[in-house]
Design a protein around this motif. Structure first.
Motif, PDB file in Angstrom:
ATOM      1  N   ARG A  61      -6.269 -16.280   2.372  1.00 33.90           N
ATOM      2  CA  ARG A  61      -5.908 -15.810   1.046  1.00 33.90           C
ATOM      3  C   ARG A  61      -6.719 -16.538  -0.007  1.00 33.90           C
ATOM      4  O   ARG A  61      -7.123 -17.667   0.178  1.00 33.90           O
ATOM      5  CB  ARG A  61      -4.423 -15.958   0.795  1.00 33.90           C
ATOM      6  N   GLU A  62      -6.925 -15.841  -1.078  1.00 36.40           N
ATOM      7  CA  GLU A  62      -7.672 -16.418  -2.176  1.00 36.40           C
ATOM      8  C   GLU A  62      -6.719 -17.129  -3.115  1.00 36.40           C
ATOM      9  O   GLU A  62      -5.548 -16.783  -3.209  1.00 36.40           O
ATOM     10  CB  GLU A  62      -8.419 -15.327  -2.927  1.00 36.40           C
ATOM     11  N   GLN A  63      -7.236 -18.111  -3.795  1.00 34.71           N
ATOM     12  CA  GLN A  63      -6.419 -18.839  -4.750  1.00 34.71           C
ATOM     13  C   GLN A  63      -6.983 -18.619  -6.140  1.00 34.71           C
ATOM     14  O   GLN A  63      -8.164 -18.341  -6.305  1.00 34.71           O
ATOM     15  CB  GLN A  63      -6.408 -20.331  -4.418  1.00 34.71           C
ATOM     16  N   GLY A  64      -6.132 -18.723  -7.122  1.00 36.34           N
ATOM     17  CA  GLY A  64      -6.569 -18.535  -8.491  1.00 36.34           C
ATOM     18  C   GLY A  64      -5.812 -17.408  -9.146  1.00 36.34           C
ATOM     19  O   GLY A  64      -4.771 -16.974  -8.674  1.00 36.34           O
ATOM     20  N   LYS A  67      -7.446 -10.972 -10.109  1.00 36.76           N
ATOM     21  CA  LYS A  67      -8.760 -10.460 -10.453  1.00 36.76           C
ATOM     22  C   LYS A  67      -8.644  -9.117 -11.169  1.00 36.76           C
ATOM     23  O   LYS A  67      -7.729  -8.340 -10.924  1.00 36.76           O
ATOM     24  CB  LYS A  67      -9.606 -10.306  -9.199  1.00 36.76           C
TER      25      LYS A  67
END
Length: 134
Positions: A61-64, A67
């Motif tokens: 999974r991406e963090q932040g 998008k």
């Protein structure tokens, strides 16, 4: 994260009673429930732990923050007009809620001053009307 090559090798050498599960970045071999018993062999606890470890694939999974492409895709799938109507009704609902709260404040102030030109029933009727509109 499971080693993809090790899982592929395990899949190639496993019996036909196993299931191969693949994800974009990993492959795992999950034996069918009766595979060991059908072969007449007992699986040692250590081997079972290894099979379970090989079957566990962690999700990447991406963090932040969120998008913009994800937001655009969501809006396109719902339709821009539907999203605009939903936002409009949410704003109207919140506005009517704020007006109801302000009306209660006016009512309490008028009752406190005891110089209210209207009866309690009138204030209550207006509040009920606002609640119905909400």
């Amino acid at each position: 994260i499971v080693d993809v090559e090790a899982c592929k090798a395990a899949a190639a050498s496993s019996s036909s009673s196993s299931t191969v599960v693949s994800a974009p970045s990993a492959v795992a071999v999950i034996p069918s429930p009766g595979a060991a018993a059908a072969a007449g062999a007992e699986v040692a606890e250590e081997e079972t732990d290894e099979l379970i470890s090989a079957a566990v694939v962690r999700e990447l999974r991406e963090q932040g923050g969120l998008k913009r492409d994800a937001v655009r895709t969501y809006l396109r799938s719902m339709g821009y007009s539907v999203c605009a109507v939903v936002v409009l009704f949410m704003a109207l609902m919140q506005g009517s809620r704020n007006v109801s709260d302000a009306w209660v404040s006016v009512w309490v102030s008028a009752e406190r001053d005891e110089a209210s030109p209207h009866s309690t029933g009138w204030y209550l009727g207006v509040l009920v009307g606002l609640a119905v509109a909400n």
